[in-house]
Scaffold this active site. Structure first.
Site, PDB file in Angstrom:
ATOM      1  N   TYR A 124     -92.919  41.772  58.145  1.00 37.50           N
ATOM      2  CA  TYR A 124     -93.355  41.908  56.754  1.00 37.50           C
ATOM      3  C   TYR A 124     -93.487  43.384  56.378  1.00 37.50           C
ATOM      4  CZ  TYR A 124     -96.646  42.322  52.888  1.00 37.50           C
ATOM      5  OH  TYR A 124     -97.272  42.698  51.724  1.00 37.50           O
ATOM      6  N   LYS A 165    -102.059  30.187  47.859  1.00 39.37           N
ATOM      7  CA  LYS A 165    -101.400  30.955  48.912  1.00 39.37           C
ATOM      8  C   LYS A 165    -101.615  30.364  50.306  1.00 39.37           C
ATOM      9  CE  LYS A 165    -101.821  35.457  48.541  1.00 39.37           C
ATOM     10  NZ  LYS A 165    -102.464  36.781  48.347  1.00 39.37           N
TER      11      LYS A 165
END
Length: 320
Positions: A124, A165
């Protein structure tokens, strides 16, 4: 921006959950599916004043790197190229994950040499860092760039409207229900000398402060660059649990659990945004403290719960 009279277009996927409620009260001009975005931009390019790109796969444990390439890298660079070709301003989300273990510091200096010193710990962070380096390199070499470009290195963001999320919610959001119910909160043990269990420190930034930063740059099209978006004050996870317990009126009840083996090599024990650059360009907004941000978050969360209760009562009366 919609409240100020601007025409706002949202690009997102909502699926079958309640995520749509996050924008339910906003006056929108249009909604576009992500797969149709570039085609939509080609058709409406002359009407677009600025593009704010916050979408990303943000999981630090995602193993499919191709997902990061497709969503975090390729899409962002496609939007960069489109904005450069069409003289449209671009504000995009980078991340504090680009700083890795913090050995090279947390300065948002944007020279190619400074960025080369950073070593993200996971895919990421690498995906965000790759985009930052490509954009800075383009600018340094005099390649085509948007009228304004701003990469925002967000630190640990928390705030309302994040339940969709899932596991990537902030810790504040995750532990609120447990603390209210009087349950035990789990924190990771520490595996690094100098950091007690729960004493790992992060720069927690309230989402309303992030919105203030984005709004400021939209009002200052003359300012471009990479900028940290953090509070500038590191706090421990123990502090965070204490702040949540304080607003709920509960006594902290914490247990420390083993950190998963796959997470240990890529875990950040300390982050702290250097926000001097943001201040130098003129952003003088006062950030929420952790305690004030959690208090405001809880106030809004309580209001949302009250609205849901009232709606359900109205629904029952209507059915009767």
């Amino acid at each position: 921006m919609a409240e100020a009279g601007e025409r706002v277009v949202v690009c997102d996927l909502f699926r079958s959950g309640d995520k749509w409620r996050n924008i339910g009260a906003v006056r929108l001009h249009d909604i576009v599916r992500p797969n149709d975005l570039l085609e939509w931009l080609d058709r409406h390019g002359g009407e677009v004043g600025a593009l704010v790109h916050m979408a990303a796969i943000s999981s630090t444990t995602e193993k499919d790197v191709d997902k990061f390439v497709a969503t975090n890298i390729r899409l962002t660079l496609d939007l960069w190229n489109w904005c450069a070709s069409n003289s449209v301003r671009l504000i995009y989300a980078s991340s504090a994950a680009t700083y890795g273990d913090g050995a090279a510091g947390f300065s948002d200096e944007q020279s190619p040499a400074a960025l080369a010193r950073l070593h993200p710990l996971n895919a990421y962070g690498w995906s965000k860092h790759l985009v930052d380096r490509r954009i800075v390199d383009d600018v340094a070499r005099g390649q085509a760039a948007p009228q304004q470009w701003v990469g925002l290195k967000f630190f640990n963001v928390y705030g309302p409207n994040e339940t969709h999320k899932g596991i990537m919610q902030s810790l504040v959001s995750k532990i609120f229900p447990a603390v209210k119910a009087g349950e035990t909160v789990s924190l990771f043990k520490s595996y690094r000398p100098g950091y007690p269990d729960g004493g790992q420190q992060r720069d927690f930034i309230y989402v309303k402060d992030c919105v203030a930063v984005v709004s400021w740059f939209l009002k200052h099209p003359e300012t471009s660059g990479l900028f940290n978006v953090g509070n500038g004050t590191p706090r421990s996870f123990l502090d965070l649990v204490g702040a949540v317990c304080a607003v709920v009126g509960a006594t902290p009840n914490i247990r420390f659990i083993d950190m998963p083996d796959e997470l240990r090599p890529q875990y950040q024990y300390f982050t702290c945004a250097d926000i001097a650059k943001l201040r130098r360009v003129g952003f003088d907004h006062s950030f929420y403290s952790l305690e004030d941000g959690v208090r405001d978050y809880f106030r809004q969360l309580s209001c949302d719960i009250d609205k849901d209760v009232q709606s359900s009562r109205v629904g029952r009366l209507t059915r009767c």
